[in-house]
Motif scaffolding. Structure first.
Motif, short mmCIF file in Angstrom:
data_model
loop_
_atom_site.label_atom_id
_atom_site.label_comp_id
_atom_site.label_asym_id
_atom_site.label_seq_id
_atom_site.Cartn_x
_atom_site.Cartn_y
_atom_site.Cartn_z
N UNK A 164 0.82 -1.21 0.00
CA UNK A 164 0.00 0.00 0.00
C UNK A 164 0.86 1.26 0.00
N UNK A 165 2.02 1.20 0.64
CA UNK A 165 2.89 2.36 0.71
C UNK A 165 3.57 2.66 -0.62
N UNK A 166 3.62 1.65 -1.49
CA UNK A 166 4.35 1.82 -2.75
C UNK A 166 3.43 1.88 -3.95
N UNK A 167 2.12 1.89 -3.73
CA UNK A 167 1.19 1.94 -4.85
C UNK A 167 1.11 0.66 -5.64
N UNK A 168 1.55 -0.46 -5.02
CA UNK A 168 1.53 -1.73 -5.73
C UNK A 168 0.15 -2.37 -5.64
N UNK B 67 5.61 4.64 -12.58
CA UNK B 67 5.70 6.10 -12.57
C UNK B 67 7.13 6.62 -12.66
N UNK B 68 8.05 5.88 -13.29
CA UNK B 68 9.43 6.36 -13.33
C UNK B 68 9.85 6.87 -14.70
N UNK B 69 9.16 6.50 -15.76
CA UNK B 69 9.58 6.87 -17.11
C UNK B 69 9.57 8.38 -17.28
N UNK B 70 10.73 8.92 -17.66
CA UNK B 70 10.85 10.36 -17.91
C UNK B 70 11.05 11.22 -16.69
N UNK B 71 11.05 10.65 -15.50
CA UNK B 71 11.15 11.45 -14.28
C UNK B 71 12.59 11.81 -13.95
N UNK C 261 15.14 6.91 -6.55
CA UNK C 261 14.67 5.71 -7.25
C UNK C 261 15.74 4.64 -7.11
N UNK C 262 15.31 3.43 -6.76
CA UNK C 262 16.21 2.29 -6.67
C UNK C 262 15.81 1.30 -7.76
N UNK C 263 16.75 0.91 -8.59
CA UNK C 263 16.47 0.02 -9.71
C UNK C 263 17.21 -1.30 -9.52
N UNK C 264 16.48 -2.40 -9.66
CA UNK C 264 17.12 -3.71 -9.53
C UNK C 264 16.49 -4.67 -10.53
N UNK C 265 17.32 -5.52 -11.13
CA UNK C 265 16.85 -6.42 -12.17
C UNK C 265 16.14 -7.64 -11.62
N UNK D 183 11.24 1.99 -5.13
CA UNK D 183 12.06 0.80 -5.34
C UNK D 183 11.44 0.03 -6.49
N UNK D 184 12.10 0.04 -7.64
CA UNK D 184 11.53 -0.49 -8.87
C UNK D 184 12.18 -1.82 -9.24
N UNK D 185 11.36 -2.87 -9.31
CA UNK D 185 11.80 -4.22 -9.64
C UNK D 185 10.75 -4.85 -10.55
N UNK D 186 11.12 -5.63 -11.57
CA UNK D 186 12.47 -5.85 -12.07
C UNK D 186 12.81 -4.83 -13.15
#
Length: 564
Positions: A99-103, A237-241, A269-273, A316-319
């Motif tokens: 809920x905190x991450x909009x998932x 919500x990360x594209x172009x930000x 933003x944290x990106x992980x594959x 925190x964006x995965x994957x």
């Protein structure tokens, strides 16, 4: 505010007692009148009629609902059917960590009797958990524990069809497990029930692995990003930000950097594959990390770090796999393999390292079919009551040996050196020496793998000796680390083994500014490297966390001095 009669008397959602134990009051707490007064500052009071749906499983950005009067029923579903979890009554609230991450919501909430609720939006909820310390502790603890319980419940979530000796299946199951996604797993050739389910959803053997989402959509041999999009755990919500900080890698170093940066007001933003936790996230138990005298699993530690980062507003964006970075512009452009792009005022390289693959003919053919690079409960189930071989003398190999010895018939550790003292912590060596189910083989190396559809035997030899064949259906490889730096191109200076150079190790001719480099700064201004990917780093979880937090202090100085 006054709670209506019967406050807190409604039954908490039903979950197995073995999962909840004595923590039901923490998982489903009843809030006090004073806490309701606080909540009213962040939400609005609204009336709902019986039968109204507050949110459905799979919906994103749903916020939190707090019950003043009335009741709501919570149910979870999968393509196999629905299960009613239970009822929330007065004083109780909805939500869990997603809920905190909009998932995507992990359940559906429906009003049972006419109700009065406090509705708190997603943004207001994040403000609440930061601003109200005491109430935040109650909410965060409940959210974390609910996610843990939901993960263990296979009645809701996705359905996975796979095969035992399949690398793709193993990767998919690891992805779902490490990202806290409940799933019901069926082996395609296990029994008639599995085959009947496959027929019901139109899944063929050539479709394996396959995922059936809660809506009944079948994903055949999907990529991890397709799975994440299908079940609602990918970012939207990360594209172009533009972010103040982009952290590449969500291991202990990356999550620590995210927590400290986000808590100090920077956009992160944290990106992980793959999943939060990095290589440490696959550890069955870490016992030498400060503050955990009885040990903590890598996944539990990663989960705590992820919860902290999201609490302070980090995305925190995965994957999400970074494919390239453009270092020439003042604001760095980061390219993602999905085609998305984002910009960063600064970057923290925390992409870690992966285990080195030995030069063994046919190695890739046996990956997932007897050759493994992690030792989780999934792999432990594969080798129950069988003999296993572990190659490597570091802490990861030691932790795996101790863990697998609880499941396997016997564990054999193979090292080329004379022992373990030079590369393994003493407490692990003591465990290995004390276990009658673990044998150490020194001055030996694996030279050949043999088998048909899966690994059946290995050939090993001593230095200068004759190779001998031994039966082995399970081989775990924990060899020296190779840094994950290919995505950087020539952006920053690397050492002769492709680890990132920082601070005084950076060649003077590679530094473009008059000001001196900050601590952990690379050859490129405002780009820092932390953890296992950094040249000369100490390969320990505590060291990685320390570097991640220290980099943020340096980052602040760099942003200020470079006038961004």
């Amino acid at each position: 505010m006054e709670l209506k009669p019967g406050a807190g008397s409604s039954a908490a959602p039903h979950l197995a007692s073995s999962d909840v134990g004595n923590r039901r009051h923490q998982i489903f707490p009843t809030l006090s009148e004073d806490q309701f007064d606080i909540l009213m500052r962040y939400g609005e009071r609204r009336h709902f009629a019986a039968g109204e749906v507050l949110f459905r499983q799979g919906d994103r950005h749903i916020g939190m609902y707090v019950i003043i009067s009335g009741s709501i029923e919570v149910e979870r579903g999968s393509a196999l059917g629905l299960t009613v979890i239970g009822t929330h009554g007065p004083g109780m609230f909805t939500g869990e960590m997603g809920s905190l991450a909009g998932r995507a919501a992990v359940a559906t909430a429906r009003v049972v009797a006419d109700s009065e609720l406090i509705v708190i939006s997603e943004d207001s909820l994040r403000t609440l958990v930061i601003s109200e310390a005491a109430l935040s502790e109650t909410i965060m603890r409940a959210y974390i524990l609910r996610r843990v319980v939901y993960m263990s419940d296979q009645t809701g979530g996705v359905v996975v069809f796979g095969q035992r000796d399949s690398q793709e299946t193993l990767i998919l199951r690891h992805f779902l497990n490490r990202n806290g996604t409940p799933s019901a797993y069926f082996e395609a050739d296990a029994d008639d029930d599995a085959r009947a389910l496959m027929e019901r959803f139109g899944v063929q053997l050539q479709d394996i692995p396959a995922v059936v989402t809660i809506s009944g959509e079948v994903l055949r041999r999907p990529t991890l990003r397709q799975v994440a999009d299908g079940i609602g755990i990918s970012p939207d919500s990360i594209d172009g930000r533009l972010f103040d900080v982009v952290v590449v890698g969500a291991g202990p170093a990356g999550l620590a950097a995210a927590v400290y940066a986000a808590s100090e007001g920077l956009t992160v933003a944290v990106l992980d594959a793959k999943a939060p936790g990095g290589q440490a996230g696959a550890s069955s138990k870490i016992e030498n990390y400060f503050g955990f005298p009885t040990g903590v699993s890598g996944q539990a530690l990663a989960g705590r770090g992820l919860a902290q980062a999201r609490k302070f507003g980090a995305e925190v964006a995965v994957p999400v796999k970074v494919s390239a970075v453009n270092c020439e512009s003042p604001e760095y452009d980061i390219q993602i393999d999905s085609g998305e792009k984002l910009r960063a005022r600064s970057i923290v390289i925390a992409s870690g390292a992966r285990y080195r693959k030995p030069d063994l003919p046919g190695l890739e053919r046996f990956e997932g079919r007897g050759v493994y690079y992690s030792a989780s409960f999934m792999e432990a189930n594969f080798c129950s009551d069988e003999e296993v071989v572990i190659v490597g003398g570091g802490n990861s190999a030691g932790q795996a040996a101790v863990f697998l010895s609880q499941h396997a018939k016997h564990v054999h550790i193979v090292v080329r050196s004379s022992g373990l003292a030079a590369s393994m912590s003493r407490y692990l060596i003591q465990r290995i020496e004390a276990s009658p189910k673990i044998t150490l083989h020194t001055h030996k190396q694996i030279v050949e793998l043999r088998g048909g559809d899966r690994l059946e035997s290995i050939c090993w030899q001593s230095a200068g000796g004759v190779a001998r064949e031994a039966p082995a259906r399970h081989l775990f490889l924990f060899l020296g680390a190779e840094p994950s730096t290919a995505w950087l191109g020539d952006c920053v200076a690397l050492d002769d083994k492709n680890f990132v150079l920082t601070g005084p190790d950076v060649p003077a001719e590679r530094w473009p500014l008059e000001r001196p480099r900050h601590f952990l700064e690379t050859s490129r201004p405002r780009i820092f490297a932390v953890g296992d990917v950094r040249s000369g780093s100490v390969k320990r979880v505590a060291a990685a966390v320390g570097e991640g937090s220290a980099a943020v202090a340096s980052l602040h100085q760099a942003l200020a001095s470079d006038l961004l």
